[in-house]
Design a protein around this motif. Sequence first.
Motif, PDB file in Angstrom:
ATOM      1  N   TRP A  30      -1.175  11.131  13.342  1.00  0.00           N
ATOM      2  CA  TRP A  30      -0.333   9.956  13.181  1.00  0.00           C
ATOM      3  C   TRP A  30       0.242   9.909  11.771  1.00  0.00           C
ATOM      4  O   TRP A  30       1.431   9.686  11.569  1.00  0.00           O
ATOM      5  N   PHE A  31      -0.661  10.150  10.803  1.00  0.00           N
ATOM      6  CA  PHE A  31      -0.236  10.119   9.409  1.00  0.00           C
ATOM      7  C   PHE A  31       0.860  11.143   9.146  1.00  0.00           C
ATOM      8  O   PHE A  31       1.917  10.823   8.612  1.00  0.00           O
ATOM      9  N   ARG A  68      -3.417   4.294   0.881  1.00  0.00           N
ATOM     10  CA  ARG A  68      -3.820   4.282   2.282  1.00  0.00           C
ATOM     11  C   ARG A  68      -4.741   5.466   2.588  1.00  0.00           C
ATOM     12  O   ARG A  68      -5.765   5.330   3.254  1.00  0.00           O
ATOM     13  N   SER A  92       0.825  -1.200   0.000  1.00  0.00           N
ATOM     14  CA  SER A  92       0.000   0.000   0.000  1.00  0.00           C
ATOM     15  C   SER A  92       0.856   1.246   0.000  1.00  0.00           C
ATOM     16  O   SER A  92       1.708   1.424   0.861  1.00  0.00           O
ATOM     17  N   LEU A 105      -5.718  10.131  13.735  1.00  0.00           N
ATOM     18  CA  LEU A 105      -5.174   9.505  12.527  1.00  0.00           C
ATOM     19  C   LEU A 105      -4.367  10.503  11.714  1.00  0.00           C
ATOM     20  O   LEU A 105      -3.297  10.185  11.208  1.00  0.00           O
ATOM     21  N   ARG A 163       4.009  10.230  10.682  1.00  0.00           N
ATOM     22  CA  ARG A 163       4.692   9.143   9.988  1.00  0.00           C
ATOM     23  C   ARG A 163       5.289   9.615   8.674  1.00  0.00           C
ATOM     24  O   ARG A 163       6.305   9.103   8.222  1.00  0.00           O
ATOM     25  N   ASN A 170       6.740   0.640   3.815  1.00  0.00           N
ATOM     26  CA  ASN A 170       7.219   0.419   2.459  1.00  0.00           C
ATOM     27  C   ASN A 170       6.391   1.229   1.475  1.00  0.00           C
ATOM     28  O   ASN A 170       5.945   0.740   0.453  1.00  0.00           O
TER      29      ASN A 170
END
Lengths: 520, 338
Positions: free
Chosen positions: A215-216, A26, A21, A212, A219, A249
């Motif tokens: 978090w996204f 995502r 993904s 989210l 990340r 990945n």
Amino acid sequence: MQMFSGSINSLKNGIRLWTRSSLKKRLILYFLAIIVIMTALNIYPYYSISVLMNRMSSTFELNVQLNQLNNTLEQLNYAYENYLETKHSKSLDDYYRYSNELWNQANAIRIDNSSMDNMLVMKDIRNMIDNYLDETNAAVTARRARMVDSYLYHYEESAKIHQYIVEYIHKLNNNMFFQNTDRYTSVRKSIQLVQTFNIGVILTIIVLTVVLILWFTYRITKPIFELSRAADEITRGNFNVPSVLVTSNDEIGIMAEAFNRMTASIREYINEINEKVELERRLQEKEMENLIIRTNLREAELHALQSQINPHFLFNTLNAGAQLAMMEGADRACSFIENAAELFRYNMRNLDKPVTIGDELRNVENYMHLLNERFADKIEFTLEKDDSTLDRKIPCMILQPIVENAYIHGVGDLERLGKISLSVKKQDGYAAISIKDNGKGMSRDKINEILNGTSGGDPANEKPAATAGEKSRHEGHTNGIGLNNIISRLKIFYSRDDILSIHSEPGHGTEVVLRIPMED
Amino acid sequence: MRKKNYIVLVTLIILPILIITAVIYYNINNALHSLDNSAGIVVPKTDPKYHFAMICENMDDPFWLSVKKGVQKASKEFNVAVEFNWPGSISADAQYKCLDMAIVSNVDGIVTYVWNEEETSKLIDKSVDRGIPIVTIRTDAKDSRRAAFVGLNTYSAGTEIGRMLIEATGGKGEAVALVSHKEPGDTIVQNLMISGFTDALKNTPELKLQTLEYDYANVLSLEDTIQDLLINRPGLDAIITTSEKDTTLVAQRLIDLNKLYYNIIGYGDTPEILRYIDNGVIFGTVSANHEQMGYEAVKALVDLKEGGRTSAYFTVDIQLITKENVAEILAAKEEASE
């Protein structure tokens, strides 16, 4: 079967897509999930409200129909009573018209199976209307036939039934009204519950979305930040940055991987360059050392040259001294100086060039002449020579040092008369040159030491004070050539090691024999 | 690994939402459907085979409520709908109207009580003329063309009460039977019951029984009667009542006045009465299985519709309730209610 495997394949593809993904996928999935949840939440209350509205409106429609039915009934009743009173034909028309209408309306009202009791009540009403119409018809017929009793009876019956019908219509209306209100209140409760639940879900989704998103972004940005920091480090020249760890990945992961590969290869390249530089530096150092050595060598040579008096000058000087002595009539002095000059000259020769045995013998004679002049009565020198051997080639400066050794170590310290005899004989294809003295002699071990070259080839070791001998090694020697030098030169020159041999016993003198092969 | 976590997380969020939504949806649908049932009609789940009407005195009396339970059971079993009708007021007109309406509605069958033999019989005959069979319940109109009667043996109930009275008083003393002075209705039942008492008391001349009438329509009337009784009859030993309502009322009244030394012998097996028996306020009661009555009445109509005939007379069993067996009955009732 094919379809089955096809679906499995597509499933596998889907899984692979998912596991690989990318960020884009995502994000799309995430937004889709939120949209689905939101839609489900909105569809549901909409649906329940619309169901309720349908129910309510159908009930209201029924209410309207029932009221119409009631109106028609009243109009019919009015026309009917009017006819009975006045026997007016218009009223009769009205009566038939309305009774028809009433009948149709009663049959038009349909209540679905979902409310059984309303349906049953409606059935009651229909049956009552049937009965009512029967009674009214009977009454009307009796009235026309002027049968007073019958018409009164039927009229009374119809009036009763009329009353019942009205009551039932009211009952049904009431029933439906209460059912509706009950339904409404209970559904309202549920809808309120749904609303509260929706608000809760929306709040949860908001919180979740915020979490989210954080978090996204974390990340996504964290690896980018780390990459930029690593890039800065590299810019500042530090190539030993630790590789950036990105577990995802997605595109960022791919980028980080590429970056890591890049730093690794840069590091490798830089290391290679460093190694080359190091190698070159070492090479230069070596060259420098070599240069220094060579310079030192030259300097030493220079010093050596400086420290030497030109031997030709000395030789010429000595020759001039000899002529001077001859002119003044001092013959002994003249021959002494001549011999010394001769010895010098021979010593100045290049050691690498071979000479003949005759040359060597002449040199020994010169040397012995000088010794005899110095120690006239102490040493007796005899020479025997076979002329056929004199032309044989021999390395230069071999015999004179051996004779000198015999003199210094053998007979020099003797109180009695020292004898040194040199003989050259032809013997079995060899020229046997023997130098013999009547000195102290040597032990067997000493001879072996000298022949093996372990003692440094110096017969001075025979002396009791060996250390003193070391220091005065060349004292009294005409040149620095030792016995081991002679042995090794003979070995090289003739390519064999049995040329020189020593025969001696302590107290009985020493004999050194050289066996020079006559043929090459 | 991370992806899996991600899927699990999303599923965990969506799943409860879907479940809760489904539950609420189910509740709303249920609410929409279940509300369509009104108290007046007992309907089975499926399309009913017949549509019967039931005329009863009122819907407050425990007796009729028990009967209704029996009717519900029968409705389920035979797949019939039963419409309950009762007069808004206790007047002959209202009662007449109730039955007449059912007849005019062309229902498939009627169960009715008899408030006045003469008047009811006329309507019964009219109904049978129109092809609607009628079953009488509790009270009977013997001379009408009703198809069957379902009730309890009122006379034997009276003798049982008489016997219980002898047991309670030891065959001596004074007793009063409270009989409601009703509009036509119950007098038939009560008369039979009273003759039962008197027959039971034939052999005990020392026990004096007197019948007192009061106005049923007026609640205060019974209270006054009791008050008078307690003041004017100091030697009174026992009070006899003939309906569930009266029994409960007298017991409550005596508790209010704190005069619990009378033997009350009554009728009925409502939870309240059973509790009074358990406490000793009421000496004992006679009761019958009223649910069975409702059930039998509907069954008789179904038999008539399907087989064309039924037995003309159903009686349900009489049960004596005293302190000795009250616990058993209470337990059995609780079990049945579960």
